[in-house]
Design an enzyme around this catalytic site. Structure first.
Site, PDB file in Angstrom:
ATOM      1  N   ASN A  12     -32.324  31.748  99.218  1.00 48.68           N
ATOM      2  CA  ASN A  12     -32.919  33.405  99.606  1.00 48.68           C
ATOM      3  C   ASN A  12     -33.531  34.295 100.677  1.00 48.68           C
ATOM      4  O   ASN A  12     -34.018  33.852 101.393  1.00 48.68           O
ATOM      5  CB  ASN A  12     -33.965  33.883  98.637  1.00 48.68           C
ATOM      6  CG  ASN A  12     -34.682  35.075  98.079  1.00 48.68           C
ATOM      7  OD1 ASN A  12     -34.452  35.444  99.309  1.00 48.68           O
ATOM      8  ND2 ASN A  12     -34.892  35.626  96.918  1.00 48.68           N
ATOM      9  N   HIS A  15     -36.459  36.679 103.476  1.00 46.30           N
ATOM     10  CA  HIS A  15     -37.432  36.993 104.702  1.00 46.30           C
ATOM     11  C   HIS A  15     -37.055  37.322 106.158  1.00 46.30           C
ATOM     12  O   HIS A  15     -37.899  36.801 106.512  1.00 46.30           O
ATOM     13  CB  HIS A  15     -38.292  35.867 104.406  1.00 46.30           C
ATOM     14  CG  HIS A  15     -39.291  36.302 102.878  1.00 46.30           C
ATOM     15  ND1 HIS A  15     -40.037  37.205 102.688  1.00 46.30           N
ATOM     16  CD2 HIS A  15     -39.379  35.245 102.334  1.00 46.30           C
ATOM     17  CE1 HIS A  15     -40.695  36.880 101.231  1.00 46.30           C
ATOM     18  NE2 HIS A  15     -40.143  35.850 101.090  1.00 46.30           N
ATOM     19  N   HIS A  55     -32.089  40.457  96.998  1.00 45.95           N
ATOM     20  CA  HIS A  55     -33.496  41.139  96.450  1.00 45.95           C
ATOM     21  C   HIS A  55     -33.488  42.587  97.505  1.00 45.95           C
ATOM     22  O   HIS A  55     -34.520  42.500  98.310  1.00 45.95           O
ATOM     23  CB  HIS A  55     -35.013  40.653  96.301  1.00 45.95           C
ATOM     24  CG  HIS A  55     -35.090  41.109  95.145  1.00 45.95           C
ATOM     25  ND1 HIS A  55     -36.452  41.612  94.859  1.00 45.95           N
ATOM     26  CD2 HIS A  55     -35.074  42.895  94.403  1.00 45.95           C
ATOM     27  CE1 HIS A  55     -36.245  41.887  93.545  1.00 45.95           C
ATOM     28  NE2 HIS A  55     -35.922  43.307  93.261  1.00 45.95           N
ATOM     29  N   ARG A  57     -34.622  45.963  97.462  1.00 43.27           N
ATOM     30  CA  ARG A  57     -35.925  46.314  95.866  1.00 43.27           C
ATOM     31  C   ARG A  57     -35.450  48.199  96.419  1.00 43.27           C
ATOM     32  O   ARG A  57     -35.364  48.674  97.211  1.00 43.27           O
ATOM     33  CB  ARG A  57     -37.315  45.814  97.188  1.00 43.27           C
ATOM     34  CG  ARG A  57     -37.439  44.383  97.131  1.00 43.27           C
ATOM     35  CD  ARG A  57     -38.164  43.934  97.174  1.00 43.27           C
ATOM     36  NE  ARG A  57     -39.779  44.634  96.039  1.00 43.27           N
ATOM     37  CZ  ARG A  57     -40.158  44.025  94.992  1.00 43.27           C
ATOM     38  NH1 ARG A  57     -39.485  42.802  95.161  1.00 43.27           N
ATOM     39  NH2 ARG A  57     -41.339  43.818  94.633  1.00 43.27           N
ATOM     40  N   ARG A  61     -38.102  47.197 101.358  1.00 44.29           N
ATOM     41  CA  ARG A  61     -39.423  46.208 102.733  1.00 44.29           C
ATOM     42  C   ARG A  61     -38.056  45.590 103.212  1.00 44.29           C
ATOM     43  O   ARG A  61     -38.731  45.368 104.033  1.00 44.29           O
ATOM     44  CB  ARG A  61     -39.829  46.368 101.801  1.00 44.29           C
ATOM     45  CG  ARG A  61     -39.937  45.160 100.765  1.00 44.29           C
ATOM     46  CD  ARG A  61     -41.411  44.651 100.199  1.00 44.29           C
ATOM     47  NE  ARG A  61     -41.699  45.307  99.435  1.00 44.29           N
ATOM     48  CZ  ARG A  61     -42.746  44.830  98.152  1.00 44.29           C
ATOM     49  NH1 ARG A  61     -42.299  43.607  98.272  1.00 44.29           N
ATOM     50  NH2 ARG A  61     -42.755  45.478  97.291  1.00 44.29           N
ATOM     51  N   GLU A  82     -30.622  39.611  93.578  1.00 48.88           N
ATOM     52  CA  GLU A  82     -31.813  40.672  92.138  1.00 48.88           C
ATOM     53  C   GLU A  82     -32.091  41.454  91.926  1.00 48.88           C
ATOM     54  O   GLU A  82     -32.063  42.386  93.431  1.00 48.88           O
ATOM     55  CB  GLU A  82     -33.705  39.808  92.826  1.00 48.88           C
ATOM     56  CG  GLU A  82     -32.523  37.986  92.546  1.00 48.88           C
ATOM     57  CD  GLU A  82     -34.248  37.999  93.532  1.00 48.88           C
ATOM     58  OE1 GLU A  82     -34.883  38.288  94.257  1.00 48.88           O
ATOM     59  OE2 GLU A  82     -34.194  35.825  93.617  1.00 48.88           O
ATOM     60  N   THR A 113     -46.838  38.630  81.079  1.00 45.35           N
ATOM     61  CA  THR A 113     -48.149  38.430  82.163  1.00 45.35           C
ATOM     62  C   THR A 113     -48.263  36.934  82.534  1.00 45.35           C
ATOM     63  O   THR A 113     -49.810  37.656  83.286  1.00 45.35           O
ATOM     64  CB  THR A 113     -48.763  37.003  80.488  1.00 45.35           C
ATOM     65  OG1 THR A 113     -47.543  36.539  79.705  1.00 45.35           O
ATOM     66  CG2 THR A 113     -49.088  37.757  79.170  1.00 45.35           C
ATOM     67  N   GLU A 163     -33.379  32.257  84.779  1.00 43.09           N
ATOM     68  CA  GLU A 163     -34.203  31.848  85.851  1.00 43.09           C
ATOM     69  C   GLU A 163     -35.849  31.576  85.351  1.00 43.09           C
ATOM     70  O   GLU A 163     -36.744  32.599  85.309  1.00 43.09           O
ATOM     71  CB  GLU A 163     -34.119  32.241  87.148  1.00 43.09           C
ATOM     72  CG  GLU A 163     -34.746  31.511  88.651  1.00 43.09           C
ATOM     73  CD  GLU A 163     -34.305  32.337  89.758  1.00 43.09           C
ATOM     74  OE1 GLU A 163     -33.518  32.394  89.830  1.00 43.09           O
ATOM     75  OE2 GLU A 163     -35.507  32.315  90.685  1.00 43.09           O
ATOM     76  N   HIS A 202     -38.921  30.409  92.217  1.00 49.48           N
ATOM     77  CA  HIS A 202     -40.840  31.173  92.776  1.00 49.48           C
ATOM     78  C   HIS A 202     -41.555  30.004  93.777  1.00 49.48           C
ATOM     79  O   HIS A 202     -42.172  29.346  93.053  1.00 49.48           O
ATOM     80  CB  HIS A 202     -41.062  32.120  91.721  1.00 49.48           C
ATOM     81  CG  HIS A 202     -41.751  32.906  92.595  1.00 49.48           C
ATOM     82  ND1 HIS A 202     -41.541  34.434  93.308  1.00 49.48           N
ATOM     83  CD2 HIS A 202     -42.898  32.883  92.671  1.00 49.48           C
ATOM     84  CE1 HIS A 202     -42.303  34.961  94.017  1.00 49.48           C
ATOM     85  NE2 HIS A 202     -43.857  34.050  93.814  1.00 49.48           N
TER      86      HIS A 202
END
Ligand code: PXP
Length: 249
Positions: A12, A15, A55, A57, A61, A82, A113, A163, A202
């Site tokens: 991924n 970053h 991803h 978004r 960001r 993603e 949750t 996933e 993750h």
């Protein structure tokens, strides 16, 4: 006994874009803008990554629209995008045509949750999105907690993959960590039994990743933050190779 196949690694690269945006958010067209997610994707693949994940978004960001277009052009393994279930991002992703899409929660009401996508609660809203992606030849994964009802809803929705969210495992300690690992193991077996292929990700890093060997039927791990962090000191090529070495059983 035949050796189990290695777990595939999706890197991924969000970053990499986070770092660029920290300095160049207001100057997107600057020729100085660095580092480049596209270049990172090429290096990660060169070091053995089996896939590149990013991803886009809603708030842009980190990864930008132009990034996914550029990354798609250079990726030779597969691109996994993603996305949250929003019409705007869906249209952009359909135009880019990645091999895989992983639907993730983006707004508060989509979160289960523990932080995965609430497939049970969002079932009707997800249905047309999954169908549209599959009609476009894109394989669909759902990023969910290892909960029986989320797994069952994912199978009912006809996704190719789930996933499993490993964040609770990554953040736990002691007996709680064992408990979270057990939930992932059971979730993986359950998903496989329902015909879903199983990925996970993750919060995985060089210290905790080998615990994932316990998950039956695991196909691929998506790892971002720890690899990009390690790349700051050893370089991205070495960081990816080190993770790949850990994934050999
Ligand atoms: N998988 C999914 C669905 C994610 O949203 C993320 C975070 O962007 C990851 C994997 C990678 O997580 P990390 O950066 O903690 O390795």
């Amino acid at each position: 006994m035949t050796a189990l196949p290695p777990i595939a690694l999706g890197v991924n690269i969000d970053h990499v874009a986070t770092l660029r945006q920290a300095r160049y958010r207001e100057m997107p067209d600057s020729s100085n803008a660095e580092p480049s997610p596209k270049e990172a994707a090429e290096i990660a693949e060169g070091a053995g990554a089996e896939g590149i994940t990013a991803h886009l978004r809603m708030d842009r960001r980190h990864i930008q629209d132009a990034d996914i277009v550029a990354i798609k052009q250079v990726v030779r393994t597969k691109l996994n995008l993603e996305l949250g279930n929003t019409p705007e991002i869906l249209q952009i992703v359909l135009a880019v045509k990645p091999e895989d899409v992983c639907l993730v929660p983006e707004s508060r009401e989509e979160v289960s949750t523990e932080g995965g996508l609430d497939v049970t609660g969002q079932f009707e809203a997800l249905k047309p999105t999954v169908a549209t992606l599959q009609e476009a030849g894109i394989r669909v994964s759902l990023f969910i907690d290892p909960e029986d009802h989320q797994i069952a809803a994912s199978a009912k929705l006809g996704a190719e993959f789930v996933e499993l969210h490993t964040g609770a495992f990554a953040n736990a300690a002691g007996a709680e960590k064992d408990h979270e690992l057990t939930r992932l193991i059971r979730g993986s077996a359950h998903a496989h039994a329902l015909g879903l292929a199983v990925n996970a990700g993750h919060g995985l890093n060089y210290q905790n990743v080998r615990a994932m060997f316990e998950l039956p039927h695991l196909v691929e791990l998506n790892i971002g933050h720890s690899i990009i962090s390690r790349a700051v000191t050893v370089g991205l090529d070495a960081a990816v190779r080190e993770m790949k070495a850990l994934l050999r059983r």
